[in-house]
Design an enzyme around this catalytic site. Structure first.
Site, PDB file in Angstrom:
ATOM      1  N   HIS A   1       0.063   3.755   8.280  1.00 23.47           N
ATOM      2  CA  HIS A   1      -0.402   4.973   8.846  1.00 23.47           C
ATOM      3  C   HIS A   1       0.009   6.320   9.523  1.00 23.47           C
ATOM      4  O   HIS A   1       0.901   6.042  10.196  1.00 23.47           O
ATOM      5  CB  HIS A   1      -1.842   4.264   9.980  1.00 23.47           C
ATOM      6  CG  HIS A   1      -3.164   3.543   8.978  1.00 23.47           C
ATOM      7  ND1 HIS A   1      -3.740   3.695   8.725  1.00 23.47           N
ATOM      8  CD2 HIS A   1      -2.638   2.398   8.935  1.00 23.47           C
ATOM      9  CE1 HIS A   1      -4.139   2.412   8.048  1.00 23.47           C
ATOM     10  NE2 HIS A   1      -3.926   0.926   8.709  1.00 23.47           N
TER      11      HIS A   1
ATOM     12  N   ASN B   1      -5.984  -6.559   9.629  1.00 21.66           N
ATOM     13  CA  ASN B   1      -6.815  -7.095   8.204  1.00 21.66           C
ATOM     14  C   ASN B   1      -6.182  -8.353   7.704  1.00 21.66           C
ATOM     15  O   ASN B   1      -5.249  -7.233   7.325  1.00 21.66           O
ATOM     16  CB  ASN B   1      -7.874  -6.246   8.118  1.00 21.66           C
ATOM     17  CG  ASN B   1      -8.667  -6.869   7.439  1.00 21.66           C
ATOM     18  OD1 ASN B   1      -8.508  -8.265   7.106  1.00 21.66           O
ATOM     19  ND2 ASN B   1      -9.830  -6.227   7.062  1.00 21.66           N
TER      20      ASN B   1
ATOM     21  N   HIS C   1       0.797  -0.698   0.062  1.00 26.24           N
ATOM     22  CA  HIS C   1       0.086  -0.287  -0.336  1.00 26.24           C
ATOM     23  C   HIS C   1       0.923   1.382   0.133  1.00 26.24           C
ATOM     24  O   HIS C   1       1.342   1.500   0.905  1.00 26.24           O
ATOM     25  CB  HIS C   1      -1.138   0.417   1.027  1.00 26.24           C
ATOM     26  CG  HIS C   1      -1.462  -0.405   1.193  1.00 26.24           C
ATOM     27  ND1 HIS C   1      -3.020  -1.169   0.722  1.00 26.24           N
ATOM     28  CD2 HIS C   1      -1.604  -2.174   1.638  1.00 26.24           C
ATOM     29  CE1 HIS C   1      -3.754  -2.292   1.180  1.00 26.24           C
ATOM     30  NE2 HIS C   1      -2.909  -2.703   1.151  1.00 26.24           N
TER      31      HIS C   1
ATOM     32  N   HIS D   1      -3.103 -12.178   2.033  1.00 26.97           N
ATOM     33  CA  HIS D   1      -2.790 -12.723   3.325  1.00 26.97           C
ATOM     34  C   HIS D   1      -3.590 -13.515   3.736  1.00 26.97           C
ATOM     35  O   HIS D   1      -4.345 -13.353   5.052  1.00 26.97           O
ATOM     36  CB  HIS D   1      -2.902 -11.232   3.661  1.00 26.97           C
ATOM     37  CG  HIS D   1      -4.041 -10.267   3.748  1.00 26.97           C
ATOM     38  ND1 HIS D   1      -5.255 -10.705   3.354  1.00 26.97           N
ATOM     39  CD2 HIS D   1      -4.402  -9.062   2.776  1.00 26.97           C
ATOM     40  CE1 HIS D   1      -6.861 -10.318   3.075  1.00 26.97           C
ATOM     41  NE2 HIS D   1      -5.541  -9.218   2.922  1.00 26.97           N
TER      42      HIS D   1
ATOM     43  N   HIS E   1      -9.314 -10.516  -1.105  1.00 29.98           N
ATOM     44  CA  HIS E   1      -9.589 -10.375  -0.089  1.00 29.98           C
ATOM     45  C   HIS E   1     -10.585 -11.418   0.802  1.00 29.98           C
ATOM     46  O   HIS E   1     -11.523 -10.331   0.803  1.00 29.98           O
ATOM     47  CB  HIS E   1      -9.535  -8.556   0.153  1.00 29.98           C
ATOM     48  CG  HIS E   1      -9.809  -8.273   2.150  1.00 29.98           C
ATOM     49  ND1 HIS E   1      -8.709  -7.712   2.827  1.00 29.98           N
ATOM     50  CD2 HIS E   1     -10.523  -8.594   2.981  1.00 29.98           C
ATOM     51  CE1 HIS E   1      -8.997  -7.358   3.844  1.00 29.98           C
ATOM     52  NE2 HIS E   1     -10.010  -8.339   3.904  1.00 29.98           N
TER      53      HIS E   1
ATOM     54  N   ASP F   1      -8.404  -5.154  -2.122  1.00 33.00           N
ATOM     55  CA  ASP F   1      -7.881  -5.071  -0.915  1.00 33.00           C
ATOM     56  C   ASP F   1      -8.674  -4.269   0.076  1.00 33.00           C
ATOM     57  O   ASP F   1      -8.751  -2.896  -0.634  1.00 33.00           O
ATOM     58  CB  ASP F   1      -6.645  -4.925  -1.164  1.00 33.00           C
ATOM     59  CG  ASP F   1      -5.893  -5.973   0.396  1.00 33.00           C
ATOM     60  OD1 ASP F   1      -6.649  -6.904   0.857  1.00 33.00           O
ATOM     61  OD2 ASP F   1      -5.477  -5.335   0.883  1.00 33.00           O
TER      62      ASP F   1
ATOM     63  N   ARG G   1      -0.460   4.376  -0.524  1.00 34.94           N
ATOM     64  CA  ARG G   1      -1.119   5.286  -0.370  1.00 34.94           C
ATOM     65  C   ARG G   1      -1.618   6.202  -1.428  1.00 34.94           C
ATOM     66  O   ARG G   1      -2.560   6.836  -0.993  1.00 34.94           O
ATOM     67  CB  ARG G   1      -0.392   6.006   0.929  1.00 34.94           C
ATOM     68  CG  ARG G   1      -0.912   4.813   2.019  1.00 34.94           C
ATOM     69  CD  ARG G   1      -2.415   4.067   2.436  1.00 34.94           C
ATOM     70  NE  ARG G   1      -2.127   3.596   3.593  1.00 34.94           N
ATOM     71  CZ  ARG G   1      -2.784   2.422   4.316  1.00 34.94           C
ATOM     72  NH1 ARG G   1      -3.501   1.707   2.989  1.00 34.94           N
ATOM     73  NH2 ARG G   1      -2.751   1.712   5.187  1.00 34.94           N
TER      74      ARG G   1
ATOM     75  N   ASP H   1       2.156  -7.340   2.537  1.00 34.95           N
ATOM     76  CA  ASP H   1       0.890  -6.340   2.793  1.00 34.95           C
ATOM     77  C   ASP H   1       1.361  -4.725   3.409  1.00 34.95           C
ATOM     78  O   ASP H   1      -0.012  -4.496   4.437  1.00 34.95           O
ATOM     79  CB  ASP H   1      -0.262  -6.664   3.643  1.00 34.95           C
ATOM     80  CG  ASP H   1      -1.764  -6.596   4.002  1.00 34.95           C
ATOM     81  OD1 ASP H   1      -1.742  -5.063   3.329  1.00 34.95           O
ATOM     82  OD2 ASP H   1      -2.179  -6.495   4.384  1.00 34.95           O
TER      83      ASP H   1
END
Length: 428
Positions: free
Chosen positions: A307, A276, A58, A230, A177, A150, A60, A303
């Protein structure tokens, strides 16, 4: 570009050899190679791997540049030994059109630290109601081959079937996912003894396993490719193993954190462990390791989910789900798989480079370390031991579950088409 001689490296963990890089390619592999005109990298005791490939990152951007950007994310990737990453579609706006995936692809080219291949959304806005422009994204300059919602499950069986049928036309793959939403409403962690004791909403294993079972049957019916993101439970392993025994075209990934961490860590109520799918039990962890070793699980994928501080430094229920992982993945795999004897370094090369490149069709990556191949390489010192300090990360975010933990191994050099992106453990 000048010549580079990597001297005395254990290629894929084997006998020490010299590797001569000339421009963008590997010119020669052997012993006693001449260093004339070359910059020499002394690699005694180090392991040389093909550049790592992450099928699940990710980045972003666009939309959440406070968490990560393509530049900072690819710097983190290079630091972790990656030369290619696949960027997930849950950006703002969602990568569900040719225009957005091309934007991400071009940002990757501008970064220069590793190749970025965008993953296209399966459905418009990740809403699960209408197929996105799969063909247009594939035909774009980005050449998208992997599609995923995902962060959200494609829970509608009809939509999932249509997606599998659509990508079959150009050899694409749908990366699912696996999370049945009705079974995980209000879920905060793995459903089990720990969730009952803590009073947190449980996330049952069957919520993952039921979707995987459905989707491998759909893939068999359609004759298409499905990839499981995942995978996290022992039951999921058995379903994938069964599907492969039937010849169904399914592949699966496991994250480093699901190979090491368990739901017992949630007793601290530290939101850094909120992810997750959730951290599972020790039984699940051991099953995942065995499945990665025997090939039931094809690859390790990070994954990597950055954040900002405020999204994690809060009460558990309000915290965002996810962990950063690009800069620690290889170390965790060394600890859980190599040092336990489950994989050798050639196996690591397969699970973290060859296989993900093959699944995602990452051109020029996941190639043998041999003459004539692109010089996408990773040099790692397996004898190194160090304590993880997120202040040292190249990622913009710091939400790592490994802070203060000692991990083995360190990427000393990363080469992208013959150009060093990491030198002596530091970004070039």
């Amino acid at each position: 570009m000048s010549k580079i001689l990597i001297r005395g490296a254990k290629v894929l963990g084997g006998e020490p050899q010299d590797v001569l890089i000339d421009g963008e390619t590997i010119a020669e592999v052997g012993t006693g190679l001449s260093a004339e005109g070359a910059t020499v990298v002394e690699a005694d005791g180090q392991v040389l791997l093909p550049g790592l490939v992450d099928l699940h990152t990710h980045l972003r951007e666009p939309g959440r540049e406070d968490s990560e950007t393509v530049l900072t994310g690819t710097r983190a990737a290079a630091s972790g030994g990656y030369t290619s990453v696949f960027a997930m579609a849950n950006t703002h706006p969602v990568a569900d059109t040719a225009g957005v995936v091309e934007q991400v692809w071009r940002l990757g080219k501008e970064s220069g630290y590793c190749d970025v291949q965008p993953i296209g959304a399966v459905t418009v806005g990740l809403e699960g109601k209408k197929l996105a422009e799969l063909g247009a994204m594939h035909d774009s300059a980005a050449g998208v081959t992997v599609f995923s919602d995902d962060g959200k499950c494609v829970d509608d069986a009809v939509i999932m079937r249509r997606a599998l049928e659509y990508v079959k036309a150009f050899g694409g793959v749908v990366a699912q996912h696996a999370q049945e939403p009705r079974l995980t409403e209000g879920a905060q962690m793995n459903e089990g003894i720990v969730s009952a004791e803590l009073g947190l909403g449980g996330w049952p294993a069957v919520a993952e396993e039921s979707i995987i079972a459905r989707d491998v049957l759909l893939a068999e019916h359609v004759g298409s490719r499905v990839h499981i993101c995942h995978l996290s439970t022992a039951g999921s392993v058995e379903i994938v193993r069964w599907a492969k025994s039937r010849g169904i075209d399914v592949t699966a990934e496991v994250t480093p954190h699901h190979l090491l961490l368990t739901d017992e860590l949630v007793r601290s109520y530290n939101p850094v462990y909120k992810v997750n799918p959730p951290l599972r039990t020790e039984k699940d962890v051991l099953a995942l390791r065995e499945a990665l070793a025997d090939g039931t699980i094809d690859i390790v994928a990070t994954d990597h989910a950055p954040h900002p501080h405020e999204d994690k430094d809060c009460e558990w229920a309000a915290a965002a789900m996810g962990m950063v992982g690009l800069e620690t993945a290889l170390s965790v795999v060394q600890q859980t798989m190599v040092e336990t004897g489950l994989l050798d370094w050639a196996g690591v090369a397969d699970r973290m480079s060859f296989a993900p490149a093959r699944i995602g069709r990452a051109t020029g990556h996941g190639r043998p370390v041999s003459a004539g191949e692109p010089a996408n390489l990773t040099l790692v010192d397996p004898a190194y031991r160090g304590v993880v300090d997120p202040a040292d990360f190249a990622s913009r975010s710091r939400n790592t579950p490994y802070e203060g933990r000692e991990l083995p191994g360190r990427v000393t050099h990363t080469f992208l088409r013959g150009r060093a992106t990491v030198v002596d453990g530091k970004l070039a």
